[in-house]
Design an enzyme around this catalytic site. Structure first.
Site, short mmCIF file in Angstrom:
data_model
loop_
_atom_site.label_atom_id
_atom_site.label_comp_id
_atom_site.label_asym_id
_atom_site.label_seq_id
_atom_site.Cartn_x
_atom_site.Cartn_y
_atom_site.Cartn_z
N TYR A 63 1.05 -1.15 0.00
CA TYR A 63 0.15 0.09 0.11
C TYR A 63 0.91 1.27 -0.05
O TYR A 63 1.52 1.57 1.05
CB TYR A 63 -1.06 -0.05 1.15
CG TYR A 63 -1.95 -1.04 1.26
CD1 TYR A 63 -2.17 -1.81 0.03
CD2 TYR A 63 -2.56 -1.34 2.65
CE1 TYR A 63 -3.21 -2.80 0.06
CE2 TYR A 63 -3.47 -2.40 2.49
CZ TYR A 63 -3.79 -3.17 1.40
OH TYR A 63 -4.75 -4.15 1.38
N PHE A 213 -13.25 -4.81 1.45
CA PHE A 213 -14.29 -4.07 0.95
C PHE A 213 -15.69 -4.35 1.57
O PHE A 213 -16.71 -4.47 1.05
CB PHE A 213 -14.40 -4.62 -0.58
CG PHE A 213 -13.49 -4.23 -1.38
CD1 PHE A 213 -12.46 -3.14 -1.15
CD2 PHE A 213 -13.22 -4.75 -2.86
CE1 PHE A 213 -11.34 -3.06 -2.14
CE2 PHE A 213 -12.27 -4.50 -3.73
CZ PHE A 213 -11.38 -3.59 -3.37
N PRO A 214 -15.71 -4.11 3.17
CA PRO A 214 -16.89 -4.32 3.83
C PRO A 214 -17.96 -3.31 3.58
O PRO A 214 -19.02 -3.22 3.58
CB PRO A 214 -16.63 -4.25 5.17
CG PRO A 214 -15.11 -3.37 5.14
CD PRO A 214 -14.60 -3.85 3.83
N LEU A 215 -17.33 -2.40 2.98
CA LEU A 215 -18.04 -1.10 2.48
C LEU A 215 -18.44 -0.95 1.08
O LEU A 215 -18.83 0.14 0.44
CB LEU A 215 -17.79 0.24 3.15
CG LEU A 215 -17.76 0.39 4.65
CD1 LEU A 215 -17.05 1.29 5.36
CD2 LEU A 215 -19.16 0.09 5.38
N GLY A 216 -17.89 -1.85 0.27
CA GLY A 216 -18.00 -1.65 -1.28
C GLY A 216 -16.68 -1.28 -2.01
O GLY A 216 -16.38 -1.35 -3.04
N GLY A 217 -15.77 -0.86 -0.73
CA GLY A 217 -14.31 -0.61 -1.47
C GLY A 217 -14.15 0.52 -2.27
O GLY A 217 -15.07 1.51 -1.94
N PHE A 218 -13.94 0.61 -3.58
CA PHE A 218 -13.78 1.54 -4.69
C PHE A 218 -15.19 1.89 -5.35
O PHE A 218 -15.40 2.95 -5.78
CB PHE A 218 -12.70 1.29 -5.50
CG PHE A 218 -11.51 1.19 -5.17
CD1 PHE A 218 -10.42 2.07 -4.44
CD2 PHE A 218 -10.78 -0.16 -4.98
CE1 PHE A 218 -9.49 1.97 -4.03
CE2 PHE A 218 -9.56 -0.34 -4.58
CZ PHE A 218 -8.81 0.85 -4.00
N THR A 219 -15.90 1.00 -4.80
CA THR A 219 -17.43 1.40 -5.24
C THR A 219 -18.41 1.08 -4.09
O THR A 219 -19.14 0.10 -3.90
CB THR A 219 -17.91 0.15 -6.43
OG1 THR A 219 -16.75 -0.12 -7.26
CG2 THR A 219 -19.12 0.50 -7.18
N LEU A 221 -21.04 0.73 -1.46
CA LEU A 221 -22.38 0.12 -1.51
C LEU A 221 -23.53 1.11 -1.61
O LEU A 221 -23.45 2.10 -1.08
CB LEU A 221 -22.52 -0.74 -0.11
CG LEU A 221 -21.87 -2.04 0.29
CD1 LEU A 221 -22.02 -2.29 1.67
CD2 LEU A 221 -21.99 -3.02 -0.84
N1 LIG Z 1 -6.58 -8.65 0.72
C1 LIG Z 1 -6.96 -7.85 -0.32
O1 LIG Z 1 -6.72 -8.06 -1.40
C2 LIG Z 1 -7.81 -6.50 0.08
C3 LIG Z 1 -8.15 -5.67 -0.71
C4 LIG Z 1 -8.55 -4.53 -0.69
C5 LIG Z 1 -8.58 -3.87 0.67
N2 LIG Z 1 -8.04 -5.00 1.73
C6 LIG Z 1 -8.08 -4.46 3.17
O2 LIG Z 1 -9.54 -4.30 3.72
C7 LIG Z 1 -9.60 -2.89 4.15
C8 LIG Z 1 -11.03 -2.41 3.86
O3 LIG Z 1 -11.21 -2.32 2.39
P1 LIG Z 1 -11.40 -0.93 1.76
O4 LIG Z 1 -10.74 0.35 2.61
O5 LIG Z 1 -10.66 -1.04 0.40
O6 LIG Z 1 -12.82 -0.74 1.61
P2 LIG Z 1 -14.05 -0.49 2.43
O7 LIG Z 1 -13.90 -0.50 3.63
O8 LIG Z 1 -15.21 -1.11 1.94
O9 LIG Z 1 -14.38 1.18 1.81
C9 LIG Z 1 -13.73 2.23 2.13
C10 LIG Z 1 -14.28 3.27 1.41
O10 LIG Z 1 -15.38 3.73 2.13
C11 LIG Z 1 -15.23 4.99 2.64
N3 LIG Z 1 -15.78 4.95 3.91
C12 LIG Z 1 -15.46 4.41 4.98
N4 LIG Z 1 -16.21 4.55 6.22
C13 LIG Z 1 -17.34 5.23 5.66
C14 LIG Z 1 -18.39 5.97 6.23
N5 LIG Z 1 -18.68 5.69 7.45
N6 LIG Z 1 -19.28 6.47 5.82
C15 LIG Z 1 -19.15 6.85 4.29
N7 LIG Z 1 -17.88 6.40 3.53
C16 LIG Z 1 -17.06 5.79 4.43
C17 LIG Z 1 -13.85 5.54 2.47
O11 LIG Z 1 -13.83 6.73 2.11
P3 LIG Z 1 -13.23 7.70 3.18
O12 LIG Z 1 -11.80 7.52 3.31
O13 LIG Z 1 -13.52 9.13 2.70
O14 LIG Z 1 -14.05 7.39 4.49
C18 LIG Z 1 -13.47 4.37 1.28
O15 LIG Z 1 -13.59 5.19 0.04
C19 LIG Z 1 -8.43 -1.96 3.55
O16 LIG Z 1 -8.43 -0.91 4.20
C20 LIG Z 1 -7.54 -3.15 3.38
O17 LIG Z 1 -6.73 -2.92 4.66
C21 LIG Z 1 -7.67 -5.96 1.46
#
Ligand SMILES: NC(=O)c1ccc[n+]([C@@H]2O[C@H](COP(=O)([O-])OP(=O)(O)OC[C@H]3O[C@@H](n4cnc5c(N)ncnc54)[C@H](OP(=O)(O)O)[C@@H]3O)[C@@H](O)[C@H]2O)c1
Length: 293
Positions: A63, A213-219, A221
């Site tokens: 990262y 991607f618990p919140l949908g990640g780059f897309t 939810l």
């Molecule tokens: N093993 C793998 O291949 C893999 C792949 C991807 C990710 N990961 C891990 O999984 C973790 C979680 O995934 P992720 O961060 O990609 O996706 P995520 O947690 O599904 O979503 C993150 C996105 O949601 C937004 N967000 C977070 N909290 C929010 C809220 N309360 N209200 C509105 N928007 C909110 C964030 O923007 P803001 O910054 O503006 O809050 C960001 O754009 C990563 O940090 C990483 O450590 C692992």
């Protein structure tokens, strides 16, 4: 008891962690490449997460690369005794920010040492082997070679526990024949439910399931059902999505990613959000509909 403590705990590699953790990927620059726009804000998010009771942080040296690990070290080192930092190896970044496989023994060994150096640790708590047969989702292929390299690094004392990421059930079975697997990190959320059966199977073995991607990640939810439930409960859709994951299975550990203190605070309160039975039924319907579509 903090709001994080109310999420309950799970045994991750012999250590008890709160089920509400934090994913550090969003702290790097755009496209998870380069430094953050606001370094002080990124450090503040990490410090607030831990001050709020988070004791499970997910990261990787790819990262940035190196960026999130260096931020974690700057913000939190020396680490609290109860903090479990989980990292992952198996990929590297191209000069253009692309995500490339890095499965060779040399690349895997260097990745462990990069993580140790950038996190300021002598031993890594948990290292996930991130399969790259498919970048966007699990794809079959033997993981014996790279996982055996990681298991050898574990025997050398550089790694305490091993997990797998972006893997199929067959790869998990293969992996469990090579070494103990303490966690699986795959793409899963309200709308993306391909691992439903796998989660329950892992729960029977005491293995943590950590949805990325618990919140949908780059897309992010988006669902009218989710919005309606959230409005009815006086919560945000993202809070409801996380609360649903906490309810889904006891071995699910949350690592929502955010670069925003305001979002972090929202996310860390979700253990207090009760989901009535009719809301659960409605939310369950989202994934069924999406998978069938
Ligand atoms: N093993 C793998 O291949 C893999 C792949 C991807 C990710 N990961 C891990 O999984 C973790 C979680 O995934 P992720 O961060 O990609 O996706 P995520 O947690 O599904 O979503 C993150 C996105 O949601 C937004 N967000 C977070 N909290 C929010 C809220 N309360 N209200 C509105 N928007 C909110 C964030 O923007 P803001 O910054 O503006 O809050 C960001 O754009 C990563 O940090 C990483 O450590 C692992």
């Amino acid at each position: 008891m903090s709001t994080v403590d109310r999420s309950g705990t799970f045994n991750l590699g012999g250590r008890s962690v709160s089920r509400l953790g934090y994913g550090a990927m969003q702290l790097a620059g755009p496209g998870v490449f380069g430094p953050p726009k606001d370094r002080e804000a990124a450090l503040a998010v990490l410090r607030e997460a831990v001050a709020s009771g988070v004791n499970h942080i997910d990261t990787s040296d790819f990262y940035g690369p190196h960026v999130t690990n260096q931020l974690i070290r700057k913000a939190l080192h020396p680490y609290a005794d109860n903090l479990v930092i989980v990292t992952k190896i198996g990929a590297r970044r191209g000069a253009d920010g692309s995500w490339l496989p890095a499965f060779s023994p040399t690349e895997l060994t260097e990745a462990v040492h990069d993580n140790l150096r950038n996190l300021g640790l002598d031993v890594l708590d948990v290292v996930n082997f991130r399969s790259m047969f498919g970048i966007h989702g699990p794809a079959e292929g033997s993981i014996e070679g790279p996982l055996s390299v990681l298991a050898a690094l574990q025997r050398k004392g550089l790694v305490r526990h091993i997990g797998l990421s972006n893997v199929t059930p067959a790869q998990i079975e293969e992996g469990r024949r090579i070494c103990e697997i303490v966690c699986v990190q795959n793409h899963y959320n309200l709308a993306h439910r391909a691992d439903d059966a796998l989660i329950d199977e892992l729960a029977r073995h005491g293995i943590a399931y950590v949805p990325f991607f618990p919140l949908g990640g780059f897309t992010p939810l988006q669902s009218s059902i989710l919005s309606d439930v959230a409005q009815r409960l006086g919560a945000t859709p993202m809070q409801v999505a996380l609360a649903w994951l906490l309810r889904r299975a006891p071995n699910i550990l949350l690592i929502p990613g955010t670069s925003s203190i305001a979002h972090l605070r929202e996310n860390l309160t979700v253990a207090e959000l009760g989901l009535p039975e009719d809301a659960l039924i409605a939310l369950d319907g989202i994934g069924v509909h999406t998978d069938a579509a």
